[in-house]
Design a protein around this motif. Structure first.
Motif, PDB file in Angstrom:
ATOM      1  N   GLU A  17       0.820  -1.215   0.000  1.00 38.15           N
ATOM      2  CA  GLU A  17       0.000   0.000   0.000  1.00 38.15           C
ATOM      3  C   GLU A  17       0.854   1.266   0.000  1.00 38.15           C
ATOM      4  OE1 GLU A  17      -0.107  -1.793   4.233  1.00 38.15           O
ATOM      5  OE2 GLU A  17      -0.332  -2.477   2.146  1.00 38.15           O
ATOM      6  N   ASN A  18       2.147   1.126   0.294  1.00 41.66           N
ATOM      7  CA  ASN A  18       3.045   2.281   0.251  1.00 41.66           C
ATOM      8  C   ASN A  18       3.636   2.515  -1.144  1.00 41.66           C
ATOM      9  OD1 ASN A  18       2.633   2.717   2.956  1.00 41.66           O
ATOM     10  ND2 ASN A  18       4.517   1.707   3.614  1.00 41.66           N
ATOM     11  N   CYS A  19       3.323   1.633  -2.070  1.00 41.53           N
ATOM     12  CA  CYS A  19       3.852   1.752  -3.428  1.00 41.53           C
ATOM     13  C   CYS A  19       3.155   2.903  -4.154  1.00 41.53           C
ATOM     14  CB  CYS A  19       3.641   0.445  -4.197  1.00 41.53           C
ATOM     15  SG  CYS A  19       4.211   0.484  -5.902  1.00 41.53           S
ATOM     16  N   ARG A  20       3.937   3.740  -4.838  1.00 42.07           N
ATOM     17  CA  ARG A  20       3.385   4.882  -5.579  1.00 42.07           C
ATOM     18  C   ARG A  20       3.792   4.868  -7.052  1.00 42.07           C
ATOM     19  NH1 ARG A  20       1.036   4.429  -1.782  1.00 42.07           N
ATOM     20  NH2 ARG A  20       0.437   5.939  -0.179  1.00 42.07           N
ATOM     21  N   GLY A  21       4.347   3.782  -7.519  1.00 37.02           N
ATOM     22  CA  GLY A  21       4.718   3.697  -8.918  1.00 37.02           C
ATOM     23  C   GLY A  21       5.156   2.294  -9.279  1.00 37.02           C
ATOM     24  N   GLN A  22       4.887   1.882 -10.502  1.00 35.10           N
ATOM     25  CA  GLN A  22       5.339   0.583 -10.990  1.00 35.10           C
ATOM     26  C   GLN A  22       5.729   0.733 -12.456  1.00 35.10           C
ATOM     27  OE1 GLN A  22       2.183  -2.349 -11.528  1.00 35.10           O
ATOM     28  NE2 GLN A  22       0.623  -0.817 -11.047  1.00 35.10           N
ATOM     29  N   ALA A  23       6.765   0.029 -12.851  1.00 37.27           N
ATOM     30  CA  ALA A  23       7.240   0.126 -14.232  1.00 37.27           C
ATOM     31  C   ALA A  23       7.789  -1.214 -14.680  1.00 37.27           C
ATOM     32  CB  ALA A  23       8.317   1.204 -14.353  1.00 37.27           C
ATOM     33  N   TYR A  24       7.437  -1.584 -15.900  1.00 37.22           N
ATOM     34  CA  TYR A  24       7.910  -2.829 -16.502  1.00 37.22           C
ATOM     35  C   TYR A  24       8.184  -2.559 -17.977  1.00 37.22           C
ATOM     36  CZ  TYR A  24       4.788  -3.992 -12.607  1.00 37.22           C
ATOM     37  OH  TYR A  24       4.134  -3.993 -11.406  1.00 37.22           O
ATOM     38  N   ASP A  25       8.522  -3.626 -18.701  1.00 36.04           N
ATOM     39  CA  ASP A  25       8.668  -3.467 -20.142  1.00 36.04           C
ATOM     40  C   ASP A  25       7.283  -3.257 -20.746  1.00 36.04           C
ATOM     41  OD1 ASP A  25       7.362  -5.952 -20.506  1.00 36.04           O
ATOM     42  OD2 ASP A  25       9.259  -7.033 -20.353  1.00 36.04           O
ATOM     43  N   ASN A  26       7.249  -3.061 -22.050  1.00 37.25           N
ATOM     44  CA  ASN A  26       5.993  -2.724 -22.712  1.00 37.25           C
ATOM     45  C   ASN A  26       5.309  -3.943 -23.312  1.00 37.25           C
ATOM     46  OD1 ASN A  26       4.106  -0.744 -23.320  1.00 37.25           O
ATOM     47  ND2 ASN A  26       5.622   0.624 -24.199  1.00 37.25           N
ATOM     48  N   GLY A  27       5.602  -5.122 -22.766  1.00 39.90           N
ATOM     49  CA  GLY A  27       4.957  -6.337 -23.250  1.00 39.90           C
ATOM     50  C   GLY A  27       3.491  -6.372 -22.862  1.00 39.90           C
ATOM     51  N   ALA A  28       2.697  -7.071 -23.656  1.00 44.76           N
ATOM     52  CA  ALA A  28       1.248  -7.113 -23.437  1.00 44.76           C
ATOM     53  C   ALA A  28       0.897  -7.737 -22.087  1.00 44.76           C
ATOM     54  CB  ALA A  28       0.566  -7.887 -24.567  1.00 44.76           C
ATOM     55  N   ASN A  29       1.689  -8.736 -21.637  1.00 46.22           N
ATOM     56  CA  ASN A  29       1.388  -9.384 -20.363  1.00 46.22           C
ATOM     57  C   ASN A  29       1.630  -8.463 -19.179  1.00 46.22           C
ATOM     58  OD1 ASN A  29       4.178  -9.472 -20.884  1.00 46.22           O
ATOM     59  ND2 ASN A  29       4.441 -11.105 -19.377  1.00 46.22           N
ATOM     60  N   MET A  30       2.445  -7.417 -19.383  1.00 51.25           N
ATOM     61  CA  MET A  30       2.744  -6.495 -18.300  1.00 51.25           C
ATOM     62  C   MET A  30       1.869  -5.238 -18.356  1.00 51.25           C
ATOM     63  SD  MET A  30       5.017  -8.370 -16.962  1.00 51.25           S
ATOM     64  CE  MET A  30       5.665  -7.379 -15.636  1.00 51.25           C
ATOM     65  N   LYS A  31       1.679  -4.684 -19.561  1.00 52.60           N
ATOM     66  CA  LYS A  31       0.964  -3.410 -19.677  1.00 52.60           C
ATOM     67  C   LYS A  31      -0.519  -3.568 -19.961  1.00 52.60           C
ATOM     68  CE  LYS A  31       1.206  -2.499 -24.625  1.00 52.60           C
ATOM     69  NZ  LYS A  31       1.480  -1.488 -25.659  1.00 52.60           N
ATOM     70  N   GLY A  32      -1.001  -4.809 -20.130  1.00 52.89           N
ATOM     71  CA  GLY A  32      -2.410  -5.038 -20.472  1.00 52.89           C
ATOM     72  C   GLY A  32      -3.364  -4.251 -19.588  1.00 52.89           C
ATOM     73  N   LYS A  33      -4.362  -3.603 -20.205  1.00 57.98           N
ATOM     74  CA  LYS A  33      -5.258  -2.723 -19.462  1.00 57.98           C
ATOM     75  C   LYS A  33      -6.244  -3.489 -18.585  1.00 57.98           C
ATOM     76  CE  LYS A  33      -5.022   0.980 -22.885  1.00 57.98           C
ATOM     77  NZ  LYS A  33      -5.778   1.860 -23.822  1.00 57.98           N
ATOM     78  N   SER A  34      -6.494  -4.758 -18.923  1.00 58.62           N
ATOM     79  CA  SER A  34      -7.465  -5.543 -18.145  1.00 58.62           C
ATOM     80  C   SER A  34      -6.808  -6.645 -17.326  1.00 58.62           C
ATOM     81  CB  SER A  34      -8.516  -6.147 -19.084  1.00 58.62           C
ATOM     82  OG  SER A  34      -9.205  -5.137 -19.782  1.00 58.62           O
ATOM     83  N   GLN A  35      -5.950  -7.440 -18.004  1.00 57.47           N
ATOM     84  CA  GLN A  35      -5.359  -8.596 -17.347  1.00 57.47           C
ATOM     85  C   GLN A  35      -3.848  -8.469 -17.152  1.00 57.47           C
ATOM     86  OE1 GLN A  35      -7.227 -11.023 -16.097  1.00 57.47           O
ATOM     87  NE2 GLN A  35      -9.046  -9.974 -16.881  1.00 57.47           N
ATOM     88  N   GLY A  36      -3.263  -7.345 -17.547  1.00 54.92           N
ATOM     89  CA  GLY A  36      -1.832  -7.164 -17.371  1.00 54.92           C
ATOM     90  C   GLY A  36      -1.448  -7.044 -15.906  1.00 54.92           C
TER      91      GLY A  36
END
Length: 390
Positions: A17-36
């Motif tokens: 809950e203290n996390c204020r940001g997350q970043a990964y590569d731009n792969g679909a499994n990571m950035k997916g808007k629904s299931q990423g």
């Protein structure tokens, strides 16, 4: 993957809950808007804003452009064949070293920087590479190697290959300058947005006159190679019509015009479209934090507008389920109004340093918290991405 991240945080006793940001590569499994992964984690913590890795996104932009045209795919195939031919035997490699000072490099699908390195060696040493191929053809005993050396020497000395070399070198050089700055450890989202816009502007400008300039440069290379700058026309292929009502495609008879349409325009347009798609989140993040990432907006802004911007930041940093926000938007607006006169182009990091160096954290608590979150939003993640430059 999201469960693995949460389990690891729990193992390290780091509250998610203290996390204020997350970043990964731009792969679909990571950035997916629904299931990423980012979407799953956002459901548990809406304040963990997602920012895709800038370096990895640039890599994907180049990968998309390299697949946009058959000529682009074929060109990189020949570049790879050059490296494979000379590296296939010690004798051939020694012959190459006699002629060049920049050795040929292999390229990788996942490291676009390798493409620039491989093309740079060809762009500045095309005459030397051709001479090395001719010498290798005469020196080797293997008949297959002789034929391959002859074919590569003819291809390297073709006007088509030289134009493609110049075009790719120009495009990769433009984007490489942006990519190096994106990989800075102190990079901020607002600066990243300006860099991407600068890259788009450069590519759009290059699209207008780049092909003509590439022809001129390629003609100079032809002169150095003592060959005619002629583009051989390939056999026109007819396309089967599925319906009688379909009109036949009008073939492009001029070889240069066809190369401009099928190669140059396709590659540049693909790069522009990919830049727009893969970096669409950066402007959204910048807009969410508003004046925090661009204090020049404060000048001439009404108090009501400033309060509206600060309220939006408060919403961004609010977790409804937890029943609280990291900051108070109205108080932060008043803190900004009470700030001493600062240079108009002060960045978020410079503002944070100013508050820290002058021990003003207690006077501007909401601004202090918001700035700390804004400047630590990731733009490029992991040292592995920065190794593209090594």
């Amino acid at each position: 993957m999201s469960n693995v991240i949460l389990d690891k945080l729990q193992e390290l006793q780091i509250p998610f809950e203290n996390c204020r940001g997350q970043a990964y590569d731009n792969g679909a499994n990571m950035k997916g808007k629904s299931q990423g992964v980012q979407a799953r984690l956002l459901k548990q913590n809406p304040r963990a804003l997602f920012v895709p890795c800038g370096a990895h996104s640039v890599n994907l932009v180049i990968a998309d452009a390299a697949k946009a045209s058959k000529d682009a795919v074929g060109y990189f195939g020949y570049v790879q064949k050059l490296f494979t031919f000379f590296s296939g035997a010690t004798q051939r490699w020694n012959i190459l070293l006699k002629h060049v000072h920049l050795t040929l490099k292999s390229w990788s699908d996942v490291r676009w920087e390798s493409r620039l390195q491989s093309i740079t060696a060809v762009r500045h040493q095309v005459k030397e590479i051709r001479n090395a191929l001719i010498e290798a053809r005469q020196a080797v005993n293997d008949l297959v190697a002789k034929v391959e050396a002859q074919a590569l020497a003819e291809e390297v000395a073709s006007f088509r290959f030289l134009i493609c070399t110049v075009v790719w070198f120009d495009i990769l050089t433009h984007i490489n300058q942006v990519n190096k700055m994106l990989q800075s450890s102190s990079m901020q989202p607002d600066v990243a947005v300006r860099l991407i816009e600068s890259a788009k502007h450069s590519l759009m400008k290059y699209r207008q006159s780049g092909f003509v300039d590439a022809q001129s440069t390629a003609k100079e290379l032809c002169k150095a190679l003592n060959i005619e700058p002629e583009l051989k026309e390939k056999r026109l292929r007819s396309t089967k019509r599925h319906f009688a009502c379909e009109a036949a495609d009008e073939p492009i008879s001029d070889a240069l015009e066809k190369l401009e349409v099928t190669f140059f325009s396709s590659v540049v347009d693909s790069a522009l479209a990919s830049l727009q798609e893969r970096f669409e989140i950066f402007p959204q993040v910048k807009d969410r934090f508003g004046v925090l990432l661009d204090f020049s907006q404060v000048q001439g802004m009404s108090k009501e507008t400033l309060q509206k911007h600060c309220t939006e930041v408060e919403k961004t940093l609010t977790a409804v389920e937890k029943g609280g926000s990291d900051i108070d938007g109205q108080e932060r607006a008043q803190e900004i109004i009470n700030l001493p006169q600062l240079p108009p182009l002060t960045t978020a990091l410079e503002m944070l340093s100013f508050l820290h160096d002058n021990h003003l954290q207690e006077l501007y608590p909401n601004l202090w918290i918001a700035l700390r979150i804004a400047v630590t939003l990731p733009v490029t993640v992991a040292s592995a991405e920065r190794s593209f430059l090594e």
